[in-house]
Design a protein around this motif. Sequence first.
Motif, PDB file in Angstrom:
ATOM      1  N   LEU B  25       0.831  -1.205   0.000  1.00  0.00           N
ATOM      2  CA  LEU B  25       0.000   0.000   0.000  1.00  0.00           C
ATOM      3  C   LEU B  25       0.862   1.251   0.000  1.00  0.00           C
ATOM      4  CD1 LEU B  25      -2.825  -1.073   2.463  1.00  0.00           C
ATOM      5  CD2 LEU B  25      -2.984  -0.783  -0.004  1.00  0.00           C
ATOM      6  N   HIS B  26       1.934   1.217   0.777  1.00  0.00           N
ATOM      7  CA  HIS B  26       2.831   2.370   0.776  1.00  0.00           C
ATOM      8  C   HIS B  26       3.446   2.584  -0.596  1.00  0.00           C
ATOM      9  CE1 HIS B  26       6.960   4.052   1.170  1.00  0.00           C
ATOM     10  NE2 HIS B  26       6.243   5.026   1.657  1.00  0.00           N
ATOM     11  N   ALA B  27       3.837   1.494  -1.221  1.00  0.00           N
ATOM     12  CA  ALA B  27       4.435   1.609  -2.551  1.00  0.00           C
ATOM     13  C   ALA B  27       3.444   2.213  -3.545  1.00  0.00           C
ATOM     14  CB  ALA B  27       4.906   0.242  -3.045  1.00  0.00           C
ATOM     15  N   LEU B  28       2.182   1.881  -3.381  1.00  0.00           N
ATOM     16  CA  LEU B  28       1.171   2.372  -4.320  1.00  0.00           C
ATOM     17  C   LEU B  28       0.705   3.789  -3.986  1.00  0.00           C
ATOM     18  CD1 LEU B  28      -0.991  -0.859  -4.626  1.00  0.00           C
ATOM     19  CD2 LEU B  28       0.683  -0.001  -6.257  1.00  0.00           C
ATOM     20  N   ALA B  29       1.031   4.261  -2.805  1.00  0.00           N
ATOM     21  CA  ALA B  29       0.518   5.556  -2.333  1.00  0.00           C
ATOM     22  C   ALA B  29       1.393   6.714  -2.772  1.00  0.00           C
ATOM     23  CB  ALA B  29       0.375   5.534  -0.815  1.00  0.00           C
ATOM     24  N   ASP B  30       1.827   6.687  -3.995  1.00  0.00           N
ATOM     25  CA  ASP B  30       2.640   7.785  -4.532  1.00  0.00           C
ATOM     26  C   ASP B  30       2.260   7.969  -5.993  1.00  0.00           C
ATOM     27  OD1 ASP B  30       5.537   9.351  -4.244  1.00  0.00           O
ATOM     28  OD2 ASP B  30       5.171   8.510  -6.238  1.00  0.00           O
ATOM     29  N   PRO B  31       2.012   9.205  -6.391  1.00  0.00           N
ATOM     30  CA  PRO B  31       1.517   9.455  -7.751  1.00  0.00           C
ATOM     31  C   PRO B  31       2.457   8.915  -8.832  1.00  0.00           C
ATOM     32  CG  PRO B  31       1.375  11.444  -6.424  1.00  0.00           C
ATOM     33  CD  PRO B  31       2.115  10.434  -5.612  1.00  0.00           C
ATOM     34  N   VAL B  32       3.757   9.106  -8.626  1.00  0.00           N
ATOM     35  CA  VAL B  32       4.705   8.641  -9.637  1.00  0.00           C
ATOM     36  C   VAL B  32       4.655   7.124  -9.751  1.00  0.00           C
ATOM     37  CG1 VAL B  32       7.125   8.545 -10.306  1.00  0.00           C
ATOM     38  CG2 VAL B  32       6.222  10.616  -9.253  1.00  0.00           C
ATOM     39  N   ARG B  33       4.655   6.451  -8.622  1.00  0.00           N
ATOM     40  CA  ARG B  33       4.645   4.983  -8.663  1.00  0.00           C
ATOM     41  C   ARG B  33       3.313   4.448  -9.160  1.00  0.00           C
ATOM     42  NH1 ARG B  33       7.926   5.631  -3.739  1.00  0.00           N
ATOM     43  NH2 ARG B  33       6.096   5.411  -2.426  1.00  0.00           N
ATOM     44  N   LEU B  34       2.253   5.155  -8.859  1.00  0.00           N
ATOM     45  CA  LEU B  34       0.944   4.740  -9.371  1.00  0.00           C
ATOM     46  C   LEU B  34       0.930   4.812 -10.890  1.00  0.00           C
ATOM     47  CD1 LEU B  34      -1.374   3.733  -7.748  1.00  0.00           C
ATOM     48  CD2 LEU B  34      -2.103   6.073  -7.350  1.00  0.00           C
ATOM     49  N   GLN B  35       1.580   5.822 -11.404  1.00  0.00           N
ATOM     50  CA  GLN B  35       1.654   5.947 -12.861  1.00  0.00           C
ATOM     51  C   GLN B  35       2.462   4.805 -13.457  1.00  0.00           C
ATOM     52  OE1 GLN B  35       2.994   9.820 -14.236  1.00  0.00           O
ATOM     53  NE2 GLN B  35       3.416   8.996 -16.276  1.00  0.00           N
ATOM     54  N   ILE B  36       3.546   4.457 -12.813  1.00  0.00           N
ATOM     55  CA  ILE B  36       4.348   3.330 -13.280  1.00  0.00           C
ATOM     56  C   ILE B  36       3.503   2.064 -13.318  1.00  0.00           C
ATOM     57  CG2 ILE B  36       6.291   1.814 -12.726  1.00  0.00           C
ATOM     58  CD1 ILE B  36       7.705   4.250 -11.495  1.00  0.00           C
ATOM     59  N   VAL B  37       2.796   1.817 -12.224  1.00  0.00           N
ATOM     60  CA  VAL B  37       1.980   0.603 -12.138  1.00  0.00           C
ATOM     61  C   VAL B  37       0.909   0.583 -13.228  1.00  0.00           C
ATOM     62  CG1 VAL B  37       0.283  -0.590 -10.705  1.00  0.00           C
ATOM     63  CG2 VAL B  37       2.424   0.198  -9.702  1.00  0.00           C
ATOM     64  N   CYS B  38       0.277   1.731 -13.453  1.00  0.00           N
ATOM     65  CA  CYS B  38      -0.744   1.790 -14.498  1.00  0.00           C
ATOM     66  C   CYS B  38      -0.150   1.520 -15.872  1.00  0.00           C
ATOM     67  CB  CYS B  38      -1.432   3.148 -14.486  1.00  0.00           C
ATOM     68  SG  CYS B  38      -2.595   3.338 -13.136  1.00  0.00           S
ATOM     69  N   ASP B  39       1.014   2.103 -16.128  1.00  0.00           N
ATOM     70  CA  ASP B  39       1.639   1.901 -17.432  1.00  0.00           C
ATOM     71  C   ASP B  39       2.055   0.446 -17.611  1.00  0.00           C
ATOM     72  OD1 ASP B  39       1.230   4.566 -17.748  1.00  0.00           O
ATOM     73  OD2 ASP B  39       3.314   5.115 -18.109  1.00  0.00           O
ATOM     74  N   LEU B  40       2.541  -0.170 -16.546  1.00  0.00           N
ATOM     75  CA  LEU B  40       2.918  -1.577 -16.641  1.00  0.00           C
ATOM     76  C   LEU B  40       1.689  -2.446 -16.869  1.00  0.00           C
ATOM     77  CD1 LEU B  40       5.637  -2.006 -13.861  1.00  0.00           C
ATOM     78  CD2 LEU B  40       5.959  -1.850 -16.329  1.00  0.00           C
ATOM     79  N   ALA B  41       0.586  -2.072 -16.242  1.00  0.00           N
ATOM     80  CA  ALA B  41      -0.640  -2.850 -16.402  1.00  0.00           C
ATOM     81  C   ALA B  41      -1.170  -2.733 -17.827  1.00  0.00           C
ATOM     82  CB  ALA B  41      -1.699  -2.369 -15.408  1.00  0.00           C
ATOM     83  N   LYS B  42      -0.988  -1.561 -18.406  1.00  0.00           N
ATOM     84  CA  LYS B  42      -1.460  -1.337 -19.768  1.00  0.00           C
ATOM     85  C   LYS B  42      -0.654  -2.171 -20.766  1.00  0.00           C
ATOM     86  CE  LYS B  42      -1.413   2.929 -20.380  1.00  0.00           C
ATOM     87  NZ  LYS B  42      -1.738   4.363 -20.261  1.00  0.00           N
ATOM     88  N   ALA B  43       0.664  -2.213 -20.516  1.00  0.00           N
ATOM     89  CA  ALA B  43       1.530  -2.975 -21.412  1.00  0.00           C
ATOM     90  C   ALA B  43       1.331  -4.466 -21.168  1.00  0.00           C
ATOM     91  CB  ALA B  43       2.986  -2.589 -21.166  1.00  0.00           C
ATOM     92  N   SER B  44       1.245  -5.220 -22.242  1.00  0.00           N
ATOM     93  CA  SER B  44       1.084  -6.660 -22.078  1.00  0.00           C
ATOM     94  C   SER B  44       2.435  -7.308 -21.785  1.00  0.00           C
ATOM     95  CB  SER B  44       0.460  -7.257 -23.341  1.00  0.00           C
ATOM     96  OG  SER B  44       1.150  -6.793 -24.488  1.00  0.00           O
ATOM     97  N   GLU B  45       3.480  -6.785 -22.402  1.00  0.00           N
ATOM     98  CA  GLU B  45       4.822  -7.343 -22.228  1.00  0.00           C
ATOM     99  C   GLU B  45       5.570  -6.609 -21.121  1.00  0.00           C
ATOM    100  OE1 GLU B  45       6.896  -9.322 -24.784  1.00  0.00           O
ATOM    101  OE2 GLU B  45       4.952 -10.232 -25.252  1.00  0.00           O
ATOM    102  N   GLU B  46       6.720  -7.146 -20.781  1.00  0.00           N
ATOM    103  CA  GLU B  46       7.585  -6.437 -19.856  1.00  0.00           C
ATOM    104  C   GLU B  46       8.136  -5.193 -20.541  1.00  0.00           C
ATOM    105  OE1 GLU B  46      10.496  -9.282 -18.890  1.00  0.00           O
ATOM    106  OE2 GLU B  46      11.605  -9.063 -20.756  1.00  0.00           O
ATOM    107  N   VAL B  47       8.523  -4.236 -19.730  1.00  0.00           N
ATOM    108  CA  VAL B  47       8.766  -2.899 -20.239  1.00  0.00           C
ATOM    109  C   VAL B  47      10.071  -2.358 -19.659  1.00  0.00           C
ATOM    110  CG1 VAL B  47       7.966  -0.563 -19.700  1.00  0.00           C
ATOM    111  CG2 VAL B  47       6.428  -2.151 -20.831  1.00  0.00           C
TER     112      VAL B  47
END
Lengths: 111, 111
Positions: B25-47
């Motif tokens: 939860l702490h890792a996800l509670a940051d705007p920059v990291r949330l953006q990373i997670v969203c972008d990784l989720a959008k990508a099907s492959e590793e990035v």
Amino acid sequence: MSYHRNMDRTLPHPETSEIRLDQVLHALADPVRLQIVCDLAKASEEVACSSIELPVTKSTTTHHFRVLREAGVIRQHYKGTAKMSCLRGHDLDELFPGLLASVIEAARKNS
Amino acid sequence: MSYHRNMDRTLPHPETSEIRLDQVLHALADPVRLQIVCDLAKASEEVACSSIELPVTKSTTTHHFRVLREAGVIRQHYKGTAKMSCLRGHDLDELFPGLLASVIEAARKNS
DNA sequence: CCATTAGTACGAGGATCTTCGTAGTACGAC
DNA sequence: GTCGTACTACGAAGATCCTCGTACTAATGG
């Protein structure tokens, strides 16, 4: 001039539309606050701060409840000398469907 | 003695059983990291780290990826000069069913 | 009025976090 | 080997956070 600015003891809450995901996640990312949230979820009715036992002092308890309230996770109001709290489950589910439930479910398992 | 302790450039990851909800939860509670997670989720492959544009410097980017990796949210490995990242969706879903999905869904809406 | 109970405001200490710049390494292409 | 790209380690500055003790208020019950 009084010690309190807020004589009628109303407590400021963010509107549902003002609740930010960052702040909710941050509020939940603390073991003490996670325990509060779990205890509130377990209770069907609203609950007094003092009825939840926490491994910190009363000052710190006040702090954690405020963080939860200001993030929009709980709603609070005074009832006599007690301060009652309850989860804003409906509001949160409108904004972030399933999030609160999955966090509570996860917290039950993970410590 | 080299500058690096880790000549083969392997990256430490927590075991699935070691992942703690607090840290996730702490890792996800940051705007920059949330953006990373969203972008990784959008990508099907590793990035590759560099393929995600962030409003911070490269040093800071490294920091945020490390926080996510050490919390158990992403898995990383080197591929040439690039460092590839992907979500540990399966591991997280085993531990905390639905949590990652609801956070990502929430992040898409909320900013 | 007095004592008790429940909670708060304020300030401070110490820990942690975010951000950056600088200097450095590892790899691949030429 | 040399160059460029991708990323890192190591500070350090500044912000934020958690915790507490102390002194206080507000409501309730004798």
